[in-house]
Design a protein around this motif. Structure first.
Motif, PDB file in Angstrom:
ATOM      1  N   ILE A  60       0.866  -1.179   0.000  1.00  0.00           N
ATOM      2  CA  ILE A  60       0.000   0.000   0.000  1.00  0.00           C
ATOM      3  C   ILE A  60       0.903   1.230   0.000  1.00  0.00           C
ATOM      4  CG2 ILE A  60      -1.839   1.229   1.196  1.00  0.00           C
ATOM      5  CD1 ILE A  60      -2.600  -1.598   0.254  1.00  0.00           C
ATOM      6  N   CYS A  61       0.613   2.168  -0.884  1.00  0.00           N
ATOM      7  CA  CYS A  61       1.471   3.352  -0.978  1.00  0.00           C
ATOM      8  C   CYS A  61       0.616   4.601  -1.217  1.00  0.00           C
ATOM      9  CB  CYS A  61       2.473   3.185  -2.114  1.00  0.00           C
ATOM     10  SG  CYS A  61       3.558   4.613  -2.345  1.00  0.00           S
ATOM     11  N   ASP A  62       0.941   5.675  -0.478  1.00  0.00           N
ATOM     12  CA  ASP A  62       0.248   6.950  -0.699  1.00  0.00           C
ATOM     13  C   ASP A  62       1.217   8.003  -1.239  1.00  0.00           C
ATOM     14  OD1 ASP A  62       1.794   7.651   1.449  1.00  0.00           O
ATOM     15  OD2 ASP A  62       0.129   8.235   2.758  1.00  0.00           O
ATOM     16  N   PHE A  63       2.283   7.520  -1.890  1.00  0.00           N
ATOM     17  CA  PHE A  63       3.315   8.372  -2.490  1.00  0.00           C
ATOM     18  C   PHE A  63       4.245   8.997  -1.456  1.00  0.00           C
ATOM     19  CE2 PHE A  63      -0.095   8.171  -5.582  1.00  0.00           C
ATOM     20  CZ  PHE A  63       0.580   7.935  -6.771  1.00  0.00           C
ATOM     21  N   VAL A  64       3.964   8.750  -0.173  1.00  0.00           N
ATOM     22  CA  VAL A  64       4.834   9.223   0.914  1.00  0.00           C
ATOM     23  C   VAL A  64       5.210   8.055   1.822  1.00  0.00           C
ATOM     24  CG1 VAL A  64       5.066  10.759   2.904  1.00  0.00           C
ATOM     25  CG2 VAL A  64       3.770  11.511   0.882  1.00  0.00           C
ATOM     26  N   HIS A  65       4.232   7.203   2.113  1.00  0.00           N
ATOM     27  CA  HIS A  65       4.432   6.079   3.014  1.00  0.00           C
ATOM     28  C   HIS A  65       4.216   4.760   2.281  1.00  0.00           C
ATOM     29  CE1 HIS A  65       3.035   9.480   5.525  1.00  0.00           C
ATOM     30  NE2 HIS A  65       3.978   9.058   6.365  1.00  0.00           N
ATOM     31  N   PHE A  66       4.956   3.744   2.723  1.00  0.00           N
ATOM     32  CA  PHE A  66       4.788   2.387   2.206  1.00  0.00           C
ATOM     33  C   PHE A  66       4.362   1.474   3.348  1.00  0.00           C
ATOM     34  CE2 PHE A  66       7.844   4.146  -0.823  1.00  0.00           C
ATOM     35  CZ  PHE A  66       7.370   3.665  -2.038  1.00  0.00           C
ATOM     36  N   ASP A  67       3.372   0.641   3.117  1.00  0.00           N
ATOM     37  CA  ASP A  67       2.989  -0.429   4.036  1.00  0.00           C
ATOM     38  C   ASP A  67       3.081  -1.735   3.248  1.00  0.00           C
ATOM     39  OD1 ASP A  67       2.424   1.337   6.097  1.00  0.00           O
ATOM     40  OD2 ASP A  67       0.289   1.441   5.621  1.00  0.00           O
ATOM     41  N   TYR A  68       4.028  -2.594   3.653  1.00  0.00           N
ATOM     42  CA  TYR A  68       4.164  -3.866   2.945  1.00  0.00           C
ATOM     43  C   TYR A  68       3.689  -4.991   3.853  1.00  0.00           C
ATOM     44  CZ  TYR A  68       5.939  -7.882   0.450  1.00  0.00           C
ATOM     45  OH  TYR A  68       6.026  -9.081  -0.205  1.00  0.00           O
ATOM     46  N   TYR A  69       2.706  -5.757   3.368  1.00  0.00           N
ATOM     47  CA  TYR A  69       2.141  -6.884   4.105  1.00  0.00           C
ATOM     48  C   TYR A  69       2.666  -8.187   3.485  1.00  0.00           C
ATOM     49  CZ  TYR A  69      -1.149  -3.527   6.122  1.00  0.00           C
ATOM     50  OH  TYR A  69      -1.725  -2.466   6.788  1.00  0.00           O
ATOM     51  N   HIS A  70       3.443  -8.925   4.274  1.00  0.00           N
ATOM     52  CA  HIS A  70       4.047 -10.167   3.799  1.00  0.00           C
ATOM     53  C   HIS A  70       3.036 -11.294   3.995  1.00  0.00           C
ATOM     54  CE1 HIS A  70       6.835 -13.286   2.923  1.00  0.00           C
ATOM     55  NE2 HIS A  70       7.919 -12.554   3.059  1.00  0.00           N
ATOM     56  N   LEU A  71       2.357 -11.694   2.922  1.00  0.00           N
ATOM     57  CA  LEU A  71       1.272 -12.667   3.025  1.00  0.00           C
ATOM     58  C   LEU A  71       1.761 -14.060   3.409  1.00  0.00           C
ATOM     59  CD1 LEU A  71      -1.030 -11.670   0.029  1.00  0.00           C
ATOM     60  CD2 LEU A  71      -1.085 -10.885   2.403  1.00  0.00           C
ATOM     61  N   GLU A  72       3.031 -14.361   3.159  1.00  0.00           N
ATOM     62  CA  GLU A  72       3.562 -15.674   3.530  1.00  0.00           C
ATOM     63  C   GLU A  72       3.971 -15.713   4.998  1.00  0.00           C
ATOM     64  OE1 GLU A  72       6.634 -16.210   0.587  1.00  0.00           O
ATOM     65  OE2 GLU A  72       5.270 -17.396  -0.673  1.00  0.00           O
ATOM     66  N   GLU A  76       2.385 -10.090   7.929  1.00  0.00           N
ATOM     67  CA  GLU A  76       3.303  -9.285   8.740  1.00  0.00           C
ATOM     68  C   GLU A  76       3.530  -7.928   8.065  1.00  0.00           C
ATOM     69  OE1 GLU A  76       7.046 -11.056  10.565  1.00  0.00           O
ATOM     70  OE2 GLU A  76       7.897  -9.820   8.974  1.00  0.00           O
ATOM     71  N   LEU A  77       3.416  -6.854   8.844  1.00  0.00           N
ATOM     72  CA  LEU A  77       3.472  -5.499   8.293  1.00  0.00           C
ATOM     73  C   LEU A  77       4.837  -4.852   8.505  1.00  0.00           C
ATOM     74  CD1 LEU A  77       2.237  -2.869   7.151  1.00  0.00           C
ATOM     75  CD2 LEU A  77       1.404  -2.390   9.472  1.00  0.00           C
ATOM     76  N   THR A  78       5.345  -4.249   7.448  1.00  0.00           N
ATOM     77  CA  THR A  78       6.550  -3.418   7.520  1.00  0.00           C
ATOM     78  C   THR A  78       6.210  -2.065   6.913  1.00  0.00           C
ATOM     79  OG1 THR A  78       7.994  -5.347   7.270  1.00  0.00           O
ATOM     80  CG2 THR A  78       8.974  -3.181   6.872  1.00  0.00           C
ATOM     81  N   SER A  79       6.388  -1.000   7.700  1.00  0.00           N
ATOM     82  CA  SER A  79       6.055   0.350   7.228  1.00  0.00           C
ATOM     83  C   SER A  79       7.301   1.216   7.169  1.00  0.00           C
ATOM     84  CB  SER A  79       5.028   1.004   8.169  1.00  0.00           C
ATOM     85  OG  SER A  79       3.809   0.283   8.163  1.00  0.00           O
ATOM     86  N   ASP A  83      11.559   8.068   1.720  1.00  0.00           N
ATOM     87  CA  ASP A  83      12.967   8.397   1.959  1.00  0.00           C
ATOM     88  C   ASP A  83      13.741   7.217   2.525  1.00  0.00           C
ATOM     89  OD1 ASP A  83      12.624  11.007   1.074  1.00  0.00           O
ATOM     90  OD2 ASP A  83      12.089  11.749   3.074  1.00  0.00           O
ATOM     91  N   GLU A  84      13.016   6.246   3.114  1.00  0.00           N
ATOM     92  CA  GLU A  84      13.656   5.081   3.713  1.00  0.00           C
ATOM     93  C   GLU A  84      13.636   3.861   2.794  1.00  0.00           C
ATOM     94  OE1 GLU A  84      12.531   5.749   8.419  1.00  0.00           O
ATOM     95  OE2 GLU A  84      10.981   4.993   7.052  1.00  0.00           O
ATOM     96  N   LEU A  85      13.153   4.047   1.589  1.00  0.00           N
ATOM     97  CA  LEU A  85      12.979   2.907   0.676  1.00  0.00           C
ATOM     98  C   LEU A  85      14.262   2.101   0.508  1.00  0.00           C
ATOM     99  CD1 LEU A  85      11.412   1.227  -1.358  1.00  0.00           C
ATOM    100  CD2 LEU A  85      11.881   2.976  -3.094  1.00  0.00           C
ATOM    101  N   GLU A  90      15.460  -4.852   0.578  1.00  0.00           N
ATOM    102  CA  GLU A  90      15.543  -6.311   0.637  1.00  0.00           C
ATOM    103  C   GLU A  90      14.160  -6.967   0.693  1.00  0.00           C
ATOM    104  OE1 GLU A  90      18.096  -7.679   3.717  1.00  0.00           O
ATOM    105  OE2 GLU A  90      19.905  -6.861   2.799  1.00  0.00           O
ATOM    106  N   LEU A  91      13.164  -6.214   1.118  1.00  0.00           N
ATOM    107  CA  LEU A  91      11.799  -6.760   1.122  1.00  0.00           C
ATOM    108  C   LEU A  91      11.350  -7.189  -0.267  1.00  0.00           C
ATOM    109  CD1 LEU A  91       9.872  -4.248   3.444  1.00  0.00           C
ATOM    110  CD2 LEU A  91      10.292  -6.679   3.913  1.00  0.00           C
TER     111      LEU A  91
END
Length: 222
Positions: A60-72, A76-79, A83-85, A90-91
């Motif tokens: 999920i991305c709003d052009f400023v923040h990223f929320d990555y949900y690892h379905l496997e 599990e959520l990584t936000s 600027d921190e991309l 490695e995700l």
């Protein structure tokens, strides 16, 4: 695929902003929009997919923040921010073909086996069995060990033969291994009719791995 159409469970249509089958589903929102709500929307899209198409993760991305949900990993959520991309790149290495390696209980056995193979290498080298002959000999042994577990041989046929047919002190081990190599290089129709029944159950291995005649590796005994 952009704006990939999916039929939702309630019968309505949904459109995935970016969808890569089996890899990732991305839902984009304007800055400030509710990203958790966007995840629920994306999850509904994922639930409408065929199992074979299910992505490894939802981004999920709003052009400023990223929320990555690892379905496997149970979503599990990584936000992180844009600027921190680089710190979280490695995700997404799986998109480039990289895979995570998880060491499980059986891996300890594999490590031990590799150490034993290294010890055998050093032992053979010490008695003068060196160079190309040594490397090929070890490759053949490694093939036989894997063939025991992968269906090339009858399950554990190689190790059972060694345990059942060789002397406990290892005095005739090299001779039996040499005979197995010879049998593996001989098509069944060309084998002697008097061949030992247990040896005859080894298959013919085409491809040249066992074609070259190697000297017998007379192991030094304990």
């Amino acid at each position: 695929m952009f704006e990939h159409k999916v039929k939702l469970l309630d019968g309505s249509n949904g459109y995935i902003d970016l969808f890569w089958k089996g890899y990732i589903l991305i839902e984009m929102k304007s800055p400030g929009k509710d990203r958790k709500k966007a995840f629920e929307q994306a999850k509904a899209y994922a639930n409408a997919l065929q199992n074979a198409d299910m992505p490894k993760g939802i981004l999920i991305c709003d052009f400023v923040h990223f929320d990555y949900y690892h379905l496997e990993k149970d979503a599990e959520l990584t936000s992180f921010t844009i600027d921190e991309l680089a710190e979280y790149i490695e995700l997404f290495l799986f998109l480039a073909g990289y895979k995570d390696v998880e060491y499980k209980k059986q891996d300890a056995v594999n490590i031990e086996a590799a150490e034993k193979m290294g010890e055998l290498h050093d032992t053979l080298k010490e008695i003068g069995y060196t160079g190309h002959q040594l490397e090929l000999y070890l490759v053949r042994l490694l093939f036989c060990l894997f063939a025991d577990d992968t269906g090339i041989f009858e399950h554990d046929h190689f190790i059972k033969y060694i345990l059942q047919r060789t002397n406990v002190d290892g005095s005739d081990l090299a001779m039996h291994i040499q005979k197995i190599f010879e049998v593996l290089n001989t098509p069944k129709e060309k084998r002697l009719r008097t061949l030992d029944e247990q040896l005859a159950r080894f298959p013919y291995i085409n491809g040249g791995l066992f074609k070259e005649l190697l000297p017998t590796a007379d192991f030094n005994l304990p």
